[in-house]
Motif scaffolding. Sequence first.
Motif, PDB file in Angstrom:
ATOM      1  N   VAL A 260       1.542  10.457  -3.836  1.00 13.16           N
ATOM      2  CA  VAL A 260       1.000  10.970  -2.586  1.00 13.16           C
ATOM      3  C   VAL A 260       2.071  11.701  -1.786  1.00 13.16           C
ATOM      4  O   VAL A 260       1.802  12.718  -1.147  1.00 13.16           O
ATOM      5  CB  VAL A 260       0.390   9.809  -1.760  1.00 13.16           C
ATOM      6  CG1 VAL A 260      -0.012  10.272  -0.372  1.00 13.16           C
ATOM      7  CG2 VAL A 260      -0.793   9.217  -2.485  1.00 13.16           C
ATOM      8  N   PHE A 261       3.292  11.233  -1.830  1.00 10.43           N
ATOM      9  CA  PHE A 261       4.374  11.817  -1.040  1.00 10.43           C
ATOM     10  C   PHE A 261       5.157  12.874  -1.811  1.00 10.43           C
ATOM     11  O   PHE A 261       6.197  13.333  -1.360  1.00 10.43           O
ATOM     12  CB  PHE A 261       5.330  10.722  -0.570  1.00 10.43           C
ATOM     13  CG  PHE A 261       4.648   9.633   0.210  1.00 10.43           C
ATOM     14  CD1 PHE A 261       4.009   9.916   1.406  1.00 10.43           C
ATOM     15  CD2 PHE A 261       4.638   8.339  -0.252  1.00 10.43           C
ATOM     16  CE1 PHE A 261       3.378   8.919   2.125  1.00 10.43           C
ATOM     17  CE2 PHE A 261       4.022   7.332   0.466  1.00 10.43           C
ATOM     18  CZ  PHE A 261       3.381   7.619   1.655  1.00 10.43           C
TER      19      PHE A 261
ATOM     20  N   LEU B 253       0.825  -1.203   0.000  1.00 14.67           N
ATOM     21  CA  LEU B 253       0.000   0.000   0.000  1.00 14.67           C
ATOM     22  C   LEU B 253       0.868   1.264   0.000  1.00 14.67           C
ATOM     23  O   LEU B 253       0.563   2.235  -0.702  1.00 14.67           O
ATOM     24  CB  LEU B 253      -0.945  -0.001   1.203  1.00 14.67           C
ATOM     25  CG  LEU B 253      -2.103  -1.009   1.130  1.00 14.67           C
ATOM     26  CD1 LEU B 253      -2.864  -1.029   2.444  1.00 14.67           C
ATOM     27  CD2 LEU B 253      -3.018  -0.685  -0.029  1.00 14.67           C
ATOM     28  N   LEU B 254       1.951   1.257   0.757  1.00 11.61           N
ATOM     29  CA  LEU B 254       2.867   2.401   0.762  1.00 11.61           C
ATOM     30  C   LEU B 254       3.556   2.578  -0.594  1.00 11.61           C
ATOM     31  O   LEU B 254       3.727   3.704  -1.068  1.00 11.61           O
ATOM     32  CB  LEU B 254       3.903   2.248   1.869  1.00 11.61           C
ATOM     33  CG  LEU B 254       3.401   2.493   3.289  1.00 11.61           C
ATOM     34  CD1 LEU B 254       4.496   2.153   4.291  1.00 11.61           C
ATOM     35  CD2 LEU B 254       2.968   3.931   3.452  1.00 11.61           C
ATOM     36  N   ALA B 255       3.952   1.478  -1.209  1.00 15.96           N
ATOM     37  CA  ALA B 255       4.582   1.561  -2.533  1.00 15.96           C
ATOM     38  C   ALA B 255       3.586   2.081  -3.568  1.00 15.96           C
ATOM     39  O   ALA B 255       3.941   2.881  -4.439  1.00 15.96           O
ATOM     40  CB  ALA B 255       5.120   0.195  -2.939  1.00 15.96           C
ATOM     41  N   PHE B 256       2.336   1.638  -3.486  1.00 20.54           N
ATOM     42  CA  PHE B 256       1.309   2.117  -4.405  1.00 20.54           C
ATOM     43  C   PHE B 256       1.075   3.610  -4.209  1.00 20.54           C
ATOM     44  O   PHE B 256       0.968   4.369  -5.172  1.00 20.54           O
ATOM     45  CB  PHE B 256       0.016   1.334  -4.191  1.00 20.54           C
ATOM     46  CG  PHE B 256      -1.125   1.808  -5.051  1.00 20.54           C
ATOM     47  CD1 PHE B 256      -1.135   1.533  -6.402  1.00 20.54           C
ATOM     48  CD2 PHE B 256      -2.164   2.538  -4.508  1.00 20.54           C
ATOM     49  CE1 PHE B 256      -2.170   1.975  -7.203  1.00 20.54           C
ATOM     50  CE2 PHE B 256      -3.203   2.987  -5.290  1.00 20.54           C
ATOM     51  CZ  PHE B 256      -3.209   2.698  -6.649  1.00 20.54           C
TER      52      PHE B 256
END
Length: 79
Positions: A23-24, A14-17
């Motif tokens: 997002v970042f 989810l963080l990689a997606f």
Amino acid sequence: MVRWLITLLVIANLLAFAAARGVFGPVPAAGAREPFHLNRQIHPEWLRVQPMSAADAADQAVVGGPAPVAPIAASALAQ
């Protein structure tokens, strides 16, 4: 033990997606990396495109074509 591993992998995905979606912040490869090269070109009008000769084209690999056959001599083994 396996539940924690699966949970950790789902969170990592989810963080990689989210990072891939921006997002970042913008992805580093999103923009031109070295735009100053276009401004530093000397006489870009001197560049010419030349067709390849048959000798040069024979050395190029054909993408998607069959693999070339290796010139190996084979003979039957003596028993």
